[in-house]
Structure formats: structure tokens, C-alpha cells
Design an enzyme around this catalytic site. Structure first.
Site, PDB file in Angstrom:
ATOM      1  N   GLU A 176       0.828  -1.221   0.000  1.00  0.00           N
ATOM      2  CA  GLU A 176       0.000   0.000   0.000  1.00  0.00           C
ATOM      3  C   GLU A 176       0.859   1.268   0.000  1.00  0.00           C
ATOM      4  O   GLU A 176       1.121   1.856   1.039  1.00  0.00           O
ATOM      5  CB  GLU A 176      -0.943   0.025   1.204  1.00  0.00           C
ATOM      6  CG  GLU A 176      -1.881   1.234   1.179  1.00  0.00           C
ATOM      7  CD  GLU A 176      -2.743   1.383   2.431  1.00  0.00           C
ATOM      8  OE1 GLU A 176      -3.657   2.229   2.408  1.00  0.00           O
ATOM      9  OE2 GLU A 176      -2.493   0.681   3.419  1.00  0.00           O
ATOM     10  N   LYS A 213      -2.764  -2.106  -2.835  1.00  0.00           N
ATOM     11  CA  LYS A 213      -3.814  -1.216  -2.328  1.00  0.00           C
ATOM     12  C   LYS A 213      -3.384   0.203  -2.661  1.00  0.00           C
ATOM     13  O   LYS A 213      -2.383   0.700  -2.143  1.00  0.00           O
ATOM     14  CB  LYS A 213      -4.014  -1.398  -0.823  1.00  0.00           C
ATOM     15  CG  LYS A 213      -5.121  -0.501  -0.256  1.00  0.00           C
ATOM     16  CD  LYS A 213      -5.517  -0.884   1.156  1.00  0.00           C
ATOM     17  CE  LYS A 213      -6.597   0.058   1.684  1.00  0.00           C
ATOM     18  NZ  LYS A 213      -7.112  -0.360   3.020  1.00  0.00           N
TER      19      LYS A 213
END
Length: 298
Positions: A176, A213
Site C-alpha cells: 500500500e 492497495k
């Protein structure tokens, strides 16, 4: 669900991933949004007890099931707790929801327009414990504030290094590198991030897959090459400060990307609600986010 069942569900399932992983620094804000003011607890243990009760209420709600929620990202304390009298990962698996755990220990101060993850010397121990509890994957977050090639390259390099450590422990990493949606250089940062992620994906040894993500891109479809990449299990999006309606509208424009929302999922839930009101509000949020994850617009 065994590991391969979970992998198949995450890779091909029609749904989204719930982010229930607010950590120490963001917990008071999450509790305030839930209708519990800061004076309601006298120490950290009581604070974490309150946020765990909120998460347990979500996890045990009849509307929170694997039909629309593919997975849930947990804070470490949540992973170690119980919901409905069962260890949280087991409670999720029994509902058809794949458990993940947040593993980063927060962010370094900004340098070169980015914030790297802090060192995490106890990571191997945490990964071993998570695996033993039936957890499928992990999530680690960095932040990109400016379109600085050197900084973004460092973020992605660190993310993939941690990702290899996670894969070696038998878990699947959610990488992420969040682009700040308020960045004045957001579009340029999106493009550099895409290039750096592709470079690192292409250089991965073996044949393992990672998840990504990402902040919703300024240009719809920009991350299509990541959605299609053979080393990517799934691409999920964070809401990043957008309201739920804004985040869902942007998400629906991006093929193959599903939600992994936190605030946009939980925003309308209140401690004071009756169980019927709570379940109705949570169900409405789940339906809207599921729709944007599975029904795309041109």
C-alpha cells in the site's frame, strides 16, 4: 476455508475488502466518528477495548458476510481478540471472510516528498503468529505526498522488500503506497508510482503474487496494467479521505479494482444505534461499496 480457498476467493470473488485496522494514533478519531468522545476512556487499554467492541459488533453483524465482503484487514490487537466468543480470524473465516493483518508500525517523517515505513524488527514473529491463527495476508502502508521520483522509488522498493518477507512466511502481502489525494502533484505521482510498481513486479523472483492497495487514480483506468499483471493477485483501492459516495463514484470508473475502504465503510455507524439500526446502516454501506466494486461504468 484453507489457504488455497482463500486465495481463490480473493482473486476471483465479487466483493470488496473491509479495512478494520485503525491503529493507536487513529483510534480516538475512529471512536469519535462512532459517537464515543475522548473522555469516555481513562487509559489506552480502555480505548482499545472500545474500538474492539465496535469491530466485534461489525464482524458479528448478520450483514457482514462473505457474500459481499471478501476479506477484512485487522489491527494486531483485533487479531488477538475475540468476536462472538471466538478468535477473530476464526470468526471471520466461518463467515466466509478472509482475514488480513496490518503489519506496519507507522510512518517515518517526510523526506523526498514521501513517508517510508518505520523499522519493524519484530515482523517475523508477528507473521508467524498470524499464520498460526489462520490469517491469509498482510497490509503495510507508506504515503506519497509529492511527485518525487527518488522518494516514490524508495517507497516502492521498501514495500516490495517487506512483501518478500511476508511471502517467505507463507502469507500474501497487500502493498500500500498511498498517494495523498490532496497532493498538488497527484496526477504526476500516480504515473511515477505506476512505473515504479511495474518495475518491481517485473523483477520479482519466483512465481508468487502480491496484492496492491492504491489511492484511486486521477485518470480512470491508469492502473489497468497492474490489474492485468500476472504477478498481481488483486488490486484494491483505499477511500483516502473521499466520502463514500465520492469514493464509490471514482471506484466504479476503474476496471478490475475493488474497494478496501475504512472510513467510507464505517462513517455512518454510531455506538448509540440499536442493533437493527446498526445492521441497516452497515448493510447500506456494504451494498453501495459492493456495487462500485462489481458494477463498473464506462
Amino acid at each position: 476455508m484453507q489457504f488455497e480457498d482463500m486465495k481463490a476467493k480473493i482473486e476471483g470473488g465479487n466483493g470488496f475488502i473491509a479495512a478494520l485496522d485503525q491503529s493507536g494514533g487513529s483510534t480516538p478519531k475512529a471512536l469519535k466518528g462512532y459517537g464515543i468522545e475522548e473522555g469516555a476512556w481513562s487509559n489506552e487499554e480502555e480505548m482499545f477495548g472500545l474500538i474492539h467492541a465496535m469491530r466485534s459488533r461489525i464482524i458479528t453483524s448478520p450483514v457482514f458476510s462473505g457474500e459481499k465482503v471478501l476479506g477484512a484487514i485487522l489491527f494486531e490487537r483485533t487479531m488477538d481478540g475475540e468476536a462472538g466468543g471466538k478468535p477473530v480470524p476464526q470468526a471471520l473465516i466461518e463467515r466466509g471472510v478472509v482475514p488480513f493483518i496490518k503489519i506496519d508500525k507507522g510512518l517515518e517523517d517526510e523526506a523526498n516528498g514521501v513517508q517510508l515505513m518505520k523499522p519493524n524488527p519484530g515482523l517475523d514473529t508477528l507473521l508467524h503468529r498470524a499464520k498460526a491463527l489462520g490469517v491469509f495476508g498482510t497490509k503495510e502502508r507508506s504515503v506519497i505526498n509529492l511527485a518525487n521520483r527518488e522518494g516514490i522509488a524508495a517507497v516502492v522498493r521498501q514495500q516490495f522488500e517487506v512483501g518478500q518477507q511476508v511471502l517467505a512466511a507463507g502469507l500474501v502481502p497487500i502493498i500500500e503506497p498511498e498517494v495523498n489525494i490532496k497532493s498538488p502533484e497527484r496526477a504526476e505521482a500516480d504515473q511515477i508510482l505506476l512505473e515504479e510498481i511495474l518495475k518491481n513486479l517485473d523483477a520479482m523472483p519466483g512465481d508468487d503474487k502480491v496484492m496492491l492497495k492504491l489511492s484511486l487514480p486521477t485518470k480512470a483506468g491508469l492502473f489497468d496494467p497492474l490489474v492485468d499483471h500476472p504477478r498481481v493477485l488483486r488490486v484494491v483501492a483505499l477511500s483516502g479521505g473521499f466520502s463514500r459516495s465520492e469514493a464509490c463514484a471514482e471506484l466504479a470508473k476503474n476496471r478490475g479494482i475493488i474497494a478496501s475502504f475504512s472510513r467510507a465503510l464505517l462513517n455512518d455507524l454510531r455506538h448509540q444505534m440499536s442493533d437493527a439500526e446498526f445492521d441497516a446502516s452497515l448493510g447500506e454501506a456494504i451494498d453501495e461499496i459492493h456495487g462500485a466494486s462489481t458494477k463498473k461504468v464506462a
